[in-house]
Structures are given as C-alpha cells and as structure tokens.
Write an enzyme that holds these catalytic residues in place. Sequence first.
Site: not given
Ligand code: IPM
Ligand code: MG
Length: 372
Positions: A156, A205, A237, A261, A265
């Site tokens: 990032y 990884k 993975d 990240d 999710d």
């Molecule tokens: C999160 C989001 C952010 C990230 C984006 C919006 C930059 O996906 O907070 O998880 O990737 O960190």
């Molecule tokens: Mg995110």
Amino acid sequence: MDNYNLHVEWIRTMSETKKIAVIAGDGIGPEVVAEAIKVMKKTEELFGYKFEFEHGLFGGIAIDEKGTPLPQETLDICQKADAVLLGAVGGPKWDNNSKELRPETGLLGIRKALGLFSNIRPAVVFDCLKDASTLKPEVLEGTDLIVVRELTGGIYFGEKFRREGAQGEEAVDTCVYNVTEIERIVRQAFEVAQKRSKRLASVDKANVLETSRLWRETVNRIAPEYSDVEVEHVLVDNCAMQLLRRPSSFDVIVTENMFGDILSDEAAMLTGSIGMLSSASLGEGSFGLYEPVHGSAPDIAGQGIANPIATILSVALMFRLTFGYEDAATAIETAVKNVLDAGHRTGDIAVDKSKAIGTGAMGDLIVAALRN
Ligand code: IPM
Ligand code: MG
C-alpha cells in the site's frame, strides 16, 4: 460541598471529558454515525462519562468543500482528540478522480499521519443471525475470531510508478517491510492472543515473498517471549480456504496490510452481514480510530435504511480499548444482542425484508435497551 471541593470536583470532571473527533464522511457515514452518537450520549447519562464531540470534513465531502480528502484542520481535530469515530468514505462521484483527489487516499493518509499501524477487526457470528450468512450454520458454529492487520506498510505504501518497458507501459508497486514494523504489529497480536484463547495464526506467503520470509522469521524470533501462545504459520491462500472450511478453528490472525485487507472482508462475510462488523485502528498508545468495516454504500445513502450496528459496536471497541470503559462497552454489546434476539432487523440482515426497520429505529431500540 465547599468551594475548594467544588473546584476539585470540577477539575476532575473536566479532565475526564473525552474528546472524540467525529468524521462522518460520505454516503451512509453520517446516518450511522448519528446513531452511534445517540448511544454515546446515553452512556453519559447511565455511566456518568463525559464526551465532547468535534466534527471534521473527510473523504469525498472534503474534496468537494476543501479540495482535498484530508484537510489539515481535520487532521488537527483528530490529533487533539482522545479517539476518532469515522463513518465511511467514497462514492461513484469521486471514483474517476486522480489519486490525490480520491477519498481512499485520505483514508490511507489519516492512518499514516496518526501512526495507526494496527487494524483490529473482530468477526463474531451472532447465533440469531446464523441464517443470514451464505455459509451453512453448522460450519459457522462457534466462530469468533479477530484479524489483526498491519496498516501502514507493505505494498500500500511502497514506491509506485509507471515506466516505459520493452513491451510497452509498465506499472510497479513495491512491497516493503522492515523488521521494526513487523515486530510491533506481531507483538500487539501476541498480546491480543494472550487475552483470548492463546492461539495465533500468522499469515504470510513465505513460500514466495521475501517480505513474508522476514515476517515469519520475526514471528519465530519473538514467539518464545510469549510462550503461553501457540503459534501456527498459515500461507495466505490456504488461510483463505480454511476460513470457509473451518472458521471456528481460528482465534487471532495476524497478517500484513494487503493480505489483511482481503482476509478481513472474507471473515466479515462469515457473519452474514458486513453491516455488523466494527474495527479499531491503533498505534503505540491508547489513541485509536474506530470505524465500521463496511463502506459508504452510496446505493442506499440518504434512505435511512443502513444498519448502524457496526458503528455502534465500534463505539464499544473505543470504550474498551481507548478509554478502558469496560462497563459501558459490555452494556452496548449486550444491548445490541438483546435487540437482535428480540427479532429486530435492518434490511441487510432481515430474512423477511418487509419487516425491516430503519437506521434511526435500530439506533433508538439499542439506546432503549442500554442498561447500567
Ligand atoms: C479497508 C478498505 C481500504 C483499504 C480502502 C478503501 C483503501 O478496503 O479499510 O479495508 O484497502 O485499506
Ligand atoms: Mg478493505
């Protein structure tokens, strides 16, 4: 009380007033943040805490009004505060902007500027919501995990550029981690694990990436200092697969920025709705930034139907991790659970959508369920 004691009492109360920077952001951000503030105000009444709110512009709305996603005055408000409550940022309106004028750039900027290197995202399956998940209830049984994601390093923040290559235009993103960055996040994860079931899964990884090999070496080097914690190394993975196969076998997962990240999710979806998940972003001290894991949901913004629970649970995390207000934190979590157990649902988690309630109604029910 005589004058002297009154004065002492006044100083005590004033010094205990916690300053909270509120950056509601875009889309449903302001709607869900409004409910979280209602909850905080109720805890002032019930527990005697005192909060002072200062609002700042952030994200798309700040781009529109100030020409930058993270105005200096918003950063100042955050730096002077004890904690930050953030709604959500982004929306289609700004999606095609250049990098400097994107809401996401503000989000990365605020994390870096405030030194928030650790992102804590709990994923807990509420029993009464097991049916809201796309996974089978028996797979989800007992799932209660935390993803500890490194937040200010890796790909990032590494150097990025375009160049002309032999076969046309090339793009480069570099992933860099130094041992100090790895050590501080891993130590924090060990400490989180020590307070829970004492199991830590370090995700990398290492079969391919050099940064992952340094990550793994660092984990192994400091592990003996936390000998009560059992460490397992999992390739990313494989971790993505195991999260769907046996989610309840995980307790604390620690990983680098981009893996975190993606995995957070995925973990969010185990719970049925991303509208339920809270998060904390922390640095070295007690200061923290708290936000729901979900985004600004532009498709439902302004309709009063968003689920405010993730933001309300983020307040519980703030109370626990930054202020040490365990009583109010638990009270909020219990109130949320009781309201859900009583069958109240916003649209995102309702099985019968026709019975779904709105954002304000959900906030009011949680406020009414709060008890000292
Ligand atoms: C999160 C989001 C952010 C990230 C984006 C919006 C930059 O996906 O907070 O998880 O990737 O960190
Ligand atoms: Mg995110």
